[in-house]
Write a protein that holds these residues in place. Structure first.
Motif, PDB file in Angstrom:
ATOM      1  N   THR A  82       0.852  -1.189   0.000  1.00  0.00           N
ATOM      2  CA  THR A  82       0.000   0.000   0.000  1.00  0.00           C
ATOM      3  C   THR A  82       0.888   1.238   0.000  1.00  0.00           C
ATOM      4  O   THR A  82       2.097   1.146   0.167  1.00  0.00           O
ATOM      5  CB  THR A  82      -0.930   0.036   1.228  1.00  0.00           C
ATOM      6  N   SER A  83       0.269   2.395  -0.161  1.00  0.00           N
ATOM      7  CA  SER A  83       1.040   3.630  -0.286  1.00  0.00           C
ATOM      8  C   SER A  83       1.677   4.077   1.022  1.00  0.00           C
ATOM      9  O   SER A  83       2.620   4.867   1.018  1.00  0.00           O
ATOM     10  CB  SER A  83       0.142   4.744  -0.818  1.00  0.00           C
ATOM     11  N   SER A  84       1.174   3.595   2.160  1.00  0.00           N
ATOM     12  CA  SER A  84       1.711   3.975   3.470  1.00  0.00           C
ATOM     13  C   SER A  84       1.269   2.957   4.509  1.00  0.00           C
ATOM     14  O   SER A  84       0.372   2.137   4.259  1.00  0.00           O
ATOM     15  CB  SER A  84       1.214   5.370   3.877  1.00  0.00           C
ATOM     16  N   GLY A  85       1.869   3.050   5.693  1.00  0.00           N
ATOM     17  CA  GLY A  85       1.431   2.192   6.785  1.00  0.00           C
ATOM     18  C   GLY A  85       0.018   2.516   7.221  1.00  0.00           C
ATOM     19  O   GLY A  85      -0.750   1.614   7.594  1.00  0.00           O
ATOM     20  N   GLN A  86      -0.355   3.793   7.171  1.00  0.00           N
ATOM     21  CA  GLN A  86      -1.720   4.189   7.512  1.00  0.00           C
ATOM     22  C   GLN A  86      -2.715   3.541   6.556  1.00  0.00           C
ATOM     23  O   GLN A  86      -3.781   3.070   6.970  1.00  0.00           O
ATOM     24  CB  GLN A  86      -1.856   5.712   7.459  1.00  0.00           C
ATOM     25  N   ALA A  87      -2.384   3.536   5.269  1.00  0.00           N
ATOM     26  CA  ALA A  87      -3.262   2.910   4.280  1.00  0.00           C
ATOM     27  C   ALA A  87      -3.385   1.411   4.541  1.00  0.00           C
ATOM     28  O   ALA A  87      -4.466   0.826   4.409  1.00  0.00           O
ATOM     29  CB  ALA A  87      -2.743   3.164   2.872  1.00  0.00           C
ATOM     30  N   ALA A  88      -2.268   0.782   4.936  1.00  0.00           N
ATOM     31  CA  ALA A  88      -2.302  -0.653   5.234  1.00  0.00           C
ATOM     32  C   ALA A  88      -3.252  -0.945   6.387  1.00  0.00           C
ATOM     33  O   ALA A  88      -4.076  -1.872   6.322  1.00  0.00           O
ATOM     34  CB  ALA A  88      -0.893  -1.151   5.563  1.00  0.00           C
ATOM     35  N   ASN A  89      -3.167  -0.151   7.460  1.00  0.00           N
ATOM     36  CA  ASN A  89      -4.047  -0.385   8.607  1.00  0.00           C
ATOM     37  C   ASN A  89      -5.500  -0.081   8.259  1.00  0.00           C
ATOM     38  O   ASN A  89      -6.411  -0.784   8.712  1.00  0.00           O
ATOM     39  CB  ASN A  89      -3.590   0.469   9.792  1.00  0.00           C
ATOM     40  N   MET A  90      -5.724   0.956   7.462  1.00  0.00           N
ATOM     41  CA  MET A  90      -7.089   1.283   7.060  1.00  0.00           C
ATOM     42  C   MET A  90      -7.690   0.161   6.213  1.00  0.00           C
ATOM     43  O   MET A  90      -8.803  -0.299   6.468  1.00  0.00           O
ATOM     44  CB  MET A  90      -7.118   2.593   6.273  1.00  0.00           C
ATOM     45  N   TYR A  91      -6.941  -0.309   5.221  1.00  0.00           N
ATOM     46  CA  TYR A  91      -7.453  -1.379   4.361  1.00  0.00           C
ATOM     47  C   TYR A  91      -7.649  -2.681   5.129  1.00  0.00           C
ATOM     48  O   TYR A  91      -8.596  -3.429   4.869  1.00  0.00           O
ATOM     49  CB  TYR A  91      -6.486  -1.616   3.199  1.00  0.00           C
ATOM     50  N   ALA A  92      -6.728  -2.962   6.062  1.00  0.00           N
ATOM     51  CA  ALA A  92      -6.833  -4.207   6.830  1.00  0.00           C
ATOM     52  C   ALA A  92      -8.161  -4.288   7.562  1.00  0.00           C
ATOM     53  O   ALA A  92      -8.770  -5.363   7.667  1.00  0.00           O
ATOM     54  CB  ALA A  92      -5.673  -4.311   7.819  1.00  0.00           C
ATOM     55  N   VAL A  93      -8.624  -3.137   8.057  1.00  0.00           N
ATOM     56  CA  VAL A  93      -9.900  -3.087   8.778  1.00  0.00           C
ATOM     57  C   VAL A  93     -11.080  -2.975   7.816  1.00  0.00           C
ATOM     58  O   VAL A  93     -12.065  -3.711   7.928  1.00  0.00           O
ATOM     59  CB  VAL A  93      -9.893  -1.916   9.786  1.00  0.00           C
ATOM     60  N   LEU A  94     -10.998  -2.058   6.845  1.00  0.00           N
ATOM     61  CA  LEU A  94     -12.121  -1.859   5.929  1.00  0.00           C
ATOM     62  C   LEU A  94     -12.406  -3.085   5.075  1.00  0.00           C
ATOM     63  O   LEU A  94     -13.519  -3.252   4.579  1.00  0.00           O
ATOM     64  CB  LEU A  94     -11.856  -0.661   5.014  1.00  0.00           C
ATOM     65  N   ASN A  95     -11.433  -3.953   4.922  1.00  0.00           N
ATOM     66  CA  ASN A  95     -11.645  -5.162   4.125  1.00  0.00           C
ATOM     67  C   ASN A  95     -12.654  -6.111   4.757  1.00  0.00           C
ATOM     68  O   ASN A  95     -13.242  -6.953   4.066  1.00  0.00           O
ATOM     69  CB  ASN A  95     -10.308  -5.886   3.928  1.00  0.00           C
ATOM     70  N   ILE A  96     -12.861  -5.969   6.087  1.00  0.00           N
ATOM     71  CA  ILE A  96     -13.815  -6.857   6.770  1.00  0.00           C
ATOM     72  C   ILE A  96     -14.852  -6.092   7.584  1.00  0.00           C
ATOM     73  O   ILE A  96     -15.730  -6.702   8.203  1.00  0.00           O
ATOM     74  CB  ILE A  96     -13.085  -7.872   7.685  1.00  0.00           C
ATOM     75  N   CYS A  97     -14.757  -4.758   7.611  1.00  0.00           N
ATOM     76  CA  CYS A  97     -15.699  -3.952   8.391  1.00  0.00           C
ATOM     77  C   CYS A  97     -16.440  -2.973   7.500  1.00  0.00           C
ATOM     78  O   CYS A  97     -15.886  -2.472   6.516  1.00  0.00           O
ATOM     79  CB  CYS A  97     -14.969  -3.154   9.475  1.00  0.00           C
ATOM     80  N   SER A  98     -17.680  -2.673   7.881  1.00  0.00           N
ATOM     81  CA  SER A  98     -18.460  -1.650   7.199  1.00  0.00           C
ATOM     82  C   SER A  98     -19.311  -0.935   8.239  1.00  0.00           C
ATOM     83  O   SER A  98     -19.231  -1.240   9.438  1.00  0.00           O
ATOM     84  CB  SER A  98     -19.322  -2.267   6.092  1.00  0.00           C
TER      85      SER A  98
END
Length: 425
Positions: A82-98
């Motif tokens: 991902t473009s940054s560590g923040q993006a990695a943490n955001m995607y890690a959660v958004l991939n299974i949360c809504s």
């Protein structure tokens, strides 16, 4: 059967496997797009019926090679940059949360990630409960709800240097049928492999030790492939029910252990971007080639600096998990027996004012926002990275308002200590 390669070898040779006549060094595929002979070929790529490259926002050969190297270092099943560590943490959660979902998170995590989860994701309709990582399990159990979808923590908290009890948190998450996500930025897979202690998903800010040069911002998500999404299908419909944006594909059925990363790539990266540039991935790979050599030196230097600080009468306290007598030394010995990281936190008896004066007098160590690279650096979290938090919130996050975060680089330890000595006076 071939012998399992060591982490040292994977750092150097993992990811890129050149064929006859191809470049020995990973090339930069600096292209936004990729050519095909027929419309039908490209159509199969868009339908996820074939593997291949068609647009760098979704995938790029340079990025995939580097992601594969990190995946192998962590012992995972699949990974994405991902473009940054923040993006990695955001995607890690958004991939299974809504919207309407909830996560449980260690309160001691990096302030930027805490703000992401408690403020920004709250606007998305996702709630976060922060918990004391040292609390007993029966107390932590109370934080869970029917709509809880994940547990999040950091192997070594930035900058509090709290070592997370990985087995405790993995057991906690799995009792509630949700995955355990761990940010392993500070320890890196050289010093800690969270999957071996029950974690399901690992994230990284590759900007830090993995890059090592402070040249390229980036992030990575690695999936162990171990969490059984289908067993709890009602909790994770995004993975276990048809995705109409791809003609009804069910990720767990089509991609098995690659389901989580595939969904994050073809759905979240498709719609939200945040791809790491091939140029940055190339630079990251250069850093990864020496990660196994740099981490022991960072830890060696940090321990010497911590011991020196501990001997000073004008130093009020020192936090470093590698230091004997540290609150988290036993956990560090369990999960990271070969070393922790190069970051130390400490406070001076003069408090905030003394911290500012000390930092201003440093000559070798630089005041920068960055942490965990080859050059020694220093920061006052309460005034900088955690500036948005009140003193009470700082304390809850394990950050003393007077805390100095000292990132020990790869210079000679006697020079680093000499710089501290002259700055303390």
């Amino acid at each position: 059967m071939s012998r399992k390669q060591s982490l040292d070898t994977i750092c150097i040779q993992g990811g890129w496997k050149p064929k006859n006549g191809e470049p020995r060094v990973l090339p930069i595929y600096q292209s936004t797009t990729f050519k095909y002979e027929t419309s039908e070929q490209m159509g199969r790529l868009f339908d996820l019926e074939e593997d291949g490259y068609f647009y760098t926002r979704l995938a790029n050969p340079t990025n995939d090679a580097v992601a594969d190297k990190i995946c192998r270092l962590e012992g995972g099943a699949a990974a994405m940059l991902t473009s940054s560590g923040q993006a990695a943490n955001m995607y890690a959660v958004l991939n299974i949360c809504s919207a309407g979902d909830h996560i449980v998170c260690a309160a001691t995590i990096y302030g930027g990630t805490s703000n992401l989860f408690t403020v920004t994701l709250k606007r998305f309709g996702i709630e976060c409960t922060l918990v004391d990582p040292d609390a007993p399990e029966e107390e932590l159990d109370k934080a869970f709800r029917e709509n809880t979808k994940a547990v999040f923590g950091e192997t070594i908290a930035n900058p509090a240097l709290v070592v997370l009890d990985l087995e405790k948190f993995a057991g906690l998450a799995h009792r509630h049928n949700v995955p355990f996500i761990v940010d392993n930025t500070f320890a890196t897979p050289i010093n800690c492999r969270p999957f071996e202690w029950g974690a399901d998903i690992v994230t990284h800010s590759t900007t830090k030790y993995m890059d090592g040069h402070a040249m390229a911002v980036g992030g990575c998500i690695v999936d162990s492939g171990n969490f059984d999404w289908e067993a709890y299908g009602e909790k994770f419909p995004g993975l276990t029910t048809p995705d109409e944006s791809y003609h009804g594909v069910v990720y767990t059925e089509r991609f098995g252990k690659g389901a989580y990363i595939t969904k994050a790539t073809v759905q979240l990266m498709r719609d939200m971007g945040s791809i790491q540039s091939p140029q940055n991935a190339f630079l990251l790979n250069v850093g990864l080639e020496t990660l196994h050599l740099r981490m022991p030196r960072h830890c060696e230097n940090a321990l010497k600096v911590a011991e020196y600080l501990k001997s000073r009468d004008d130093v009020a306290w020192v936090n470093y998990p590698g230091l004997k007598g540290d609150k988290y030394h036993d956990l560090a010995e369990k999960y990271m027996p070969n070393g922790t990281c190069g970051v130390i936190s400490f406070g001076l008896k003069g408090g905030r004012a003394a911290a500012a004066e000390f930092m201003d007098r440093l000559k070798l160590a630089a005041i920068v926002t960055h942490v965990a690279d080859a050059r020694t650096s220093v920061l006052h979290p309460a005034s900088h990275t955690h500036r948005q938090l009140s003193d009470q919130q700082l304390i809850e996050a394990g950050v003393d308002p007077a805390m100095i975060r000292f990132s020990t680089g790869l210079e000679a330890s006697e020079d680093i200590i000499g710089d501290i000595e002259q700055a303390l006076g």
